[in-house]
Design a protein around this motif. Structure first.
Motif, short mmCIF file in Angstrom:
data_model
loop_
_atom_site.label_atom_id
_atom_site.label_comp_id
_atom_site.label_asym_id
_atom_site.label_seq_id
_atom_site.Cartn_x
_atom_site.Cartn_y
_atom_site.Cartn_z
N ILE A 310 -0.36 1.16 -6.58
CA ILE A 310 -1.40 0.20 -6.66
C ILE A 310 -2.45 0.84 -6.04
CG2 ILE A 310 -2.39 -2.05 -6.23
CD1 ILE A 310 0.01 -1.95 -8.24
N ILE A 311 -4.04 1.06 -6.71
CA ILE A 311 -4.23 0.79 -8.19
C ILE A 311 -4.13 1.89 -9.18
CG2 ILE A 311 -6.12 -0.34 -9.39
CD1 ILE A 311 -7.04 -1.73 -6.72
N GLU A 312 -4.58 3.13 -8.70
CA GLU A 312 -4.90 4.26 -9.62
C GLU A 312 -3.79 5.30 -9.52
OE1 GLU A 312 -7.50 4.40 -11.54
OE2 GLU A 312 -8.82 2.84 -10.62
N GLY A 313 -2.66 4.71 -9.52
CA GLY A 313 -1.50 5.90 -9.62
C GLY A 313 -1.09 6.12 -7.73
N ALA A 314 0.45 6.59 -7.82
CA ALA A 314 0.77 6.95 -6.50
C ALA A 314 0.15 8.48 -6.09
CB ALA A 314 2.11 7.32 -6.53
N MET A 315 -0.17 8.74 -4.75
CA MET A 315 -0.64 10.05 -4.34
C MET A 315 0.19 10.64 -3.14
SD MET A 315 -4.74 9.22 -4.17
CE MET A 315 -5.52 8.57 -5.73
N SER B 137 5.63 -11.58 -5.25
CA SER B 137 5.52 -10.84 -6.53
C SER B 137 6.79 -9.89 -7.13
CB SER B 137 4.26 -9.85 -6.49
OG SER B 137 4.70 -8.86 -5.27
N ALA B 138 7.80 -10.16 -6.45
CA ALA B 138 9.01 -9.52 -6.92
C ALA B 138 9.59 -9.51 -8.25
CB ALA B 138 10.27 -9.95 -5.81
N ALA B 139 9.90 -8.54 -8.81
CA ALA B 139 10.39 -8.74 -10.23
C ALA B 139 11.97 -8.53 -10.21
CB ALA B 139 9.99 -7.44 -11.04
N THR B 140 12.51 -8.57 -8.64
CA THR B 140 14.08 -8.53 -8.70
C THR B 140 14.31 -9.00 -7.35
OG1 THR B 140 15.88 -7.24 -8.99
CG2 THR B 140 14.07 -5.78 -8.38
N ASP B 141 15.62 -8.80 -7.05
CA ASP B 141 15.95 -9.05 -5.81
C ASP B 141 15.89 -7.45 -4.96
OD1 ASP B 141 16.40 -10.29 -3.22
OD2 ASP B 141 18.72 -10.19 -3.65
N ALA B 142 15.98 -7.61 -3.86
CA ALA B 142 16.19 -6.03 -3.22
C ALA B 142 17.42 -6.05 -2.38
CB ALA B 142 14.89 -5.94 -2.14
N SER B 143 17.72 -6.87 -1.41
CA SER B 143 19.02 -6.82 -0.53
C SER B 143 20.12 -6.89 -1.28
CB SER B 143 19.07 -7.96 0.26
OG SER B 143 17.84 -8.19 1.16
N GLY B 144 20.19 -7.80 -2.50
CA GLY B 144 21.44 -7.84 -3.20
C GLY B 144 21.78 -6.59 -4.06
N ILE B 145 20.79 -5.87 -4.65
CA ILE B 145 21.01 -4.50 -5.33
C ILE B 145 21.34 -3.47 -4.26
CG2 ILE B 145 20.11 -2.94 -6.86
CD1 ILE B 145 18.13 -5.07 -7.87
N VAL B 146 20.86 -3.51 -3.04
CA VAL B 146 21.05 -2.48 -2.14
C VAL B 146 22.50 -2.92 -1.63
CG1 VAL B 146 20.79 -1.83 0.27
CG2 VAL B 146 18.77 -2.17 -1.27
N CYS B 172 10.80 -3.84 -5.04
CA CYS B 172 11.12 -5.02 -6.01
C CYS B 172 9.87 -4.99 -6.82
CB CYS B 172 11.45 -6.03 -5.39
SG CYS B 172 10.63 -6.85 -4.05
N CYS B 173 8.61 -4.47 -6.56
CA CYS B 173 7.60 -4.56 -7.72
C CYS B 173 6.80 -3.16 -7.44
CB CYS B 173 6.72 -5.68 -7.58
SG CYS B 173 5.61 -5.53 -6.44
N LEU B 174 5.81 -2.97 -8.13
CA LEU B 174 4.99 -1.75 -8.30
C LEU B 174 4.29 -1.58 -6.89
CD1 LEU B 174 5.67 -1.52 -11.31
CD2 LEU B 174 3.72 -0.93 -11.77
N LEU B 188 13.15 0.65 -9.05
CA LEU B 188 11.96 0.03 -8.76
C LEU B 188 11.95 -1.25 -9.89
CD1 LEU B 188 8.86 -0.24 -8.10
CD2 LEU B 188 8.34 1.45 -10.09
N GLY B 189 11.60 -2.33 -9.37
CA GLY B 189 11.47 -3.58 -10.09
C GLY B 189 10.22 -3.56 -10.98
N VAL B 190 10.39 -3.95 -12.18
CA VAL B 190 9.25 -3.71 -12.97
C VAL B 190 9.01 -5.02 -13.87
CG1 VAL B 190 9.26 -1.41 -13.44
CG2 VAL B 190 10.63 -2.55 -14.80
N HIS B 191 7.83 -5.69 -14.12
CA HIS B 191 7.44 -6.65 -15.11
C HIS B 191 7.21 -6.02 -16.40
CE1 HIS B 191 7.16 -9.24 -11.53
NE2 HIS B 191 6.16 -8.35 -10.95
N ARG B 192 7.32 -6.77 -17.49
CA ARG B 192 7.08 -6.32 -18.60
C ARG B 192 6.24 -7.26 -19.56
NH1 ARG B 192 12.39 -4.16 -21.85
NH2 ARG B 192 12.73 -6.21 -21.33
#
Lengths: 405, 360
Positions: A310-315, B137-146, B172-174, B188-192
């Motif tokens: 976030i925002i412009e890509g990982a660095m 903002s989590a797209a998934t759980d973290a502790s459970g998957i770990v 769990c998100c970007l 990595l949790g992702v939204h689509r």
């Protein structure tokens, strides 16, 4: 006094109470009967597991008096179903450098959190703080009061300096090229105001790694990555090298062939290193810790600008100062830090990390602004495109003058 | 009320670390000479003075209750004179000065649920985030998957069975509070699905200019909906980063049907041998399947075991892939290569292959 309290049933979470790895569900269960908030937290999490979505509302602005960070507001989106988890704020508490603790201090923290919150923690959060998970707005100030009385203070959040963190450095590692814990504590104390009161476009992180192994991932996770290194020759204990080889260690395969610059030689008797071509990668030292050690002229490389997408890509951070000596009071480093903050704080856009800011304004311009000379160590290679942004050009009259000169 | 008259302390900073160091560390600060791994999960550091310190590394789930922390303290009191530390990967390190204490300590910490391992060429703890336990903002759980992944890979934590180091991380998100972008394996949790706009609230709880500026692809534009100022999203331009949701709660992006997990491989932060590297996409999407996420655990185990079987000593995931090539990675793991694997964001062209050097 009362008979055993009834607790919620959580069949899906119970599946994660099984197996050899430590279970977070077990952690919750230690407090489920005692703390209604934990029972409701488990209820909400079970509901997430059933429906495959989270139920926490977007944060709200809560905190302690006079601070603009350190508390993350959190509210349940299902307060009628899980009333005890209606407020579930997080407190970030600045950990002691290197994450060393006396049990006395840990027990004190436990007592404070038993009194004021859920009793659930993270040891530790991603940035390094002790994280107290889950309390109400009313309890924030009393928790803070008890924490400061016990000698602890809040960490950073929002557009603050975030809690600095470091590897254990000289406390327990022979490779530490400077006193990471000393520097971490010094910078944390020097910049308390920046840590507690947001005054930047976005977050700013320091991470101190004692050597290029970078056990705190500073090159990927810190706006300013301070990575220990040395300028002179790798120290070699030739008897110890021989002992490795005599014990069957494959020095050619495991050391020579893995050297990125092929600067090591072995003639079956003596190890020699062309230190002028060594890039201080640490591999040979990692492979033979009893025989090799970093040199004695030690300091650090400063790299700037890493961040997540976030925002412009990982660095990744990129080189700002190839070598700096790091001794208290660290004035040269502090001058650089403040020089970096000034243009970024002034011209950075909302939620723009310093790495993104530098990419937007140009690293060359940024260096000029903060008064550092460009050096080849700062780039992987010089530019490949001919689109140079010159600031000035000659007029016809200038050309004549320059010919005269 | 004596309480109310107490002076309010602020800006005191963290406690000085020296107060928390055991005597052996104070005495040998900066004087350590070498270390070795004496048994799985146990490091021995030896000082120039000859002093010896054993660090016994035990896993935690990162989430710890005060009840457990007190139990851990009991062990540190019994075996470590009341001192311990935590690592950057959420492990406990019991600091032991008497060799005879190591085995009983290992037995007791294992018995209370915090087993020993994760040193050297073993799998260390998975750095991770809050997930559904605490994040909006989590797209998934973290502790459970770990928990599910580490149960599955436990043998690799308990013993050094790998050719080199392997670091797994989960975010769990970007936003990546776990900054997983430089891990050997990142989950990595992702939204689509683009955010659903709550038009009645956009203008009430958000600043529309800030919201528009927050979008890295310029997908958000002003709109008047039902006579109220609001925004619209050009869905073709949305890459599901959720930055808009972070600045405006009226644009929720979480979606049970479309959220899921992606798997990334080959990143590292250490400078050893090769320079630090980003993780690259291996699997674009796997379903959220609690409580044990079998699609994720199977995918991770497959990648781990293919690497372990093929890498040379010391070779990290990314170094191995760079040596054998990405085509071989997809071939050996059986993972499908799709158009989503080809970068389409900034500087995408720099990732295209531009030579005829191809392995057949």
């Amino acid at each position: 006094m009362a008979e055993k309290k009834k607790v919620r049933k959580t069949p899906l979470l119970d599946e994660l109470d099984k197996g050899p790895w430590p279970s977070f569900v077990k952690e919750f269960k230690t407090l489920q009967e005692k703390k209604e908030v934990v029972d409701d937290l488990m209820g909400q999490l079970e509901h997430s597991y059933e429906t495959r979505i989270g139920y926490w509302k977007h944060g709200g602005i809560v905190g302690v008096m006079g601070y603009g960070g350190g508390v993350i507001g959190r509210y349940s989106a299902l307060p009628d179903k899980f009333p005890a988890a209606k407020h579930f704020h997080t407190m970030r508490i600045n950990h002691p450098a290197g994450w060393f603790y006396t049990t006395e201090a840990l027990r004190k923290l436990c007592d404070i959190w038993e009194k004021h919150g859920s009793g659930i923690t993270n040891m530790h959060g991603s940035t390094g703080d002790i994280v107290f998970l889950g309390t109400t707005t009313d309890e924030l100030e009393p928790t803070f009061s008890d924490l400061t009385e016990a000698g602890f203070d809040l960490g950073g959040s929002g557009s603050n300096l975030r809690t600095p963190s470091c590897c254990c450095g000289q406390a327990r590692c022979e490779w530490a090229c400077y006193d990471t814990m000393g520097l971490c504590y010094d910078l944390t104390m020097e910049y308390q105001d920046e840590l507690h009161r947001p005054q930047f476009p976005y977050k700013f992180k320091f991470k101190m790694a004692g050597c290029p192994n970078d056990c705190v991932a500073s090159v990927a996770r810190a706006d300013l990555s301070i990575i220990g290194t040395w300028r002179d020759d790798i120290q070699i204990d030739h008897d110890a090298v021989k002992a490795y080889v005599d014990n069957g260690f494959d020095i050619v395969r495991d050391v020579l062939m893995n050297c990125p610059t092929k600067c090591i030689d072995w003639d079956n008797k003596t190890l020699t290193i062309d230190n002028s071509n060594c890039v201080r990668c640490m591999h040979c030292i990692n492979a033979m810790p009893k025989a090799l050690a970093p040199g004695k002229d030690r300091g650090a490389t400063l790299l700037l600008g890493s961040k997540a997408p976030i925002i412009e890509g990982a660095m990744l951070s990129s080189v700002l100062v190839p070598f700096i000596k790091l001794e208290p009071p660290y004035q040269e480093l502090k001058d650089i830090i403040e020089a970096v903050w000034e243009p970024w704080a002034e011209y950075g856009k909302n939620r723009e990390r310093v790495g993104e800011f530098i990419e937007r304004v140009g690293k060359g311009n940024f260096l000029e602004e903060i008064g550092l000379e460009p050096v080849p160590e700062m780039v992987k290679h010089p530019r490949e495109n001919p689109y140079i942004f010159y600031d000035e050009y000659f007029e016809d009259e200038d050309e004549e003058e320059s010919e005269e000169g | 009320m004596a309480e109310a008259q107490k002076e309010r302390l602020t800006d005191i900073g963290p406690p000085h670390y020296e107060k928390h160091l055991p005597p052996i560390i104070k005495d040998n600060y900066g004087k350590w000479k070498y270390h070795e791994i004496v048994k799985p999960g146990v490091l021995l550091h030896v000082s120039e003075s000859g002093a010896k310190l054993w660090s016994v590394r035990a896993a935690t789930p990162r989430i710890l209750s005060i009840v457990s922390i007190r139990q851990i303290c009991d062990l540190a009191d019994k075996y470590c004179d009341g001192y311990l530390r935590f690592t950057s990967r959420n492990n406990i390190e019991y600091l032991v000065t008497e060799e005879k204490n190591i085995d009983p300590l290992i037995k007791e910490t294992t018995a209370i649920g915090y087993p020993v391992g994760g040193v050297g060429h073993a799998l260390s703890n998975i750095v991770h985030t809050q997930g559904w336990v605490h994040c909006h903002s989590a797209a998934t759980d973290a502790s459970g998957i770990v928990k599910a992944v580490m149960d599955d890979l436990f043998e690799y934590f308990a013993e050094e069975k790998f050719p080199g180091k392997l670091r797994i991380a989960l975010a769990c998100c970007l936003n990546m509070c776990g900054a997983v972008h430089c891990s050997d394996i990142a989950i990595l949790g992702v939204h689509r699905r683009p955010p659903k706009i709550d038009h009645n609230n956009v203008n009430k709880i958000c600043e529309i200019p800030n919201l528009i500026a927050s979008c890295p692809t310029g997908a958000i534009r002003t709109a008047t909906v039902n006579g109220q100022p609001s925004v619209e999203i050009v869905e073709d331009l949305c890459m599901f980063c959720a930055n808009c949701y972070t600045v405006c709660p009226a644009l929720p992006i979480n979606d049970a049907l479309n959220d899921g997990l992606s798997i990334w491989v080959g990143g590292k932060v250490s400078n050893a041998r090769s320079t630090p590297m980003f993780s690259k996409l291996a699997i674009p999407w796997l379903p959220n399947n609690p409580p044990r996420w079998p699609e994720v655990t199977d995918a991770v185990k497959n990648i781990v075991e293919v690497w372990a079987a093929n890498a040379r000593p010391y070779e990290r995931m990314g170094e191995w892939i760079n040596r054998v090539g990405w085509a071989k990675f997809f071939d050996l793991t059986g993972i499908e290569f799709t158009k989503h694997h080809i970068d389409s964001f900034k500087h995408a062209g720099t990732t295209f292959a531009t030579s005829a050097q191809i392995r057949f």
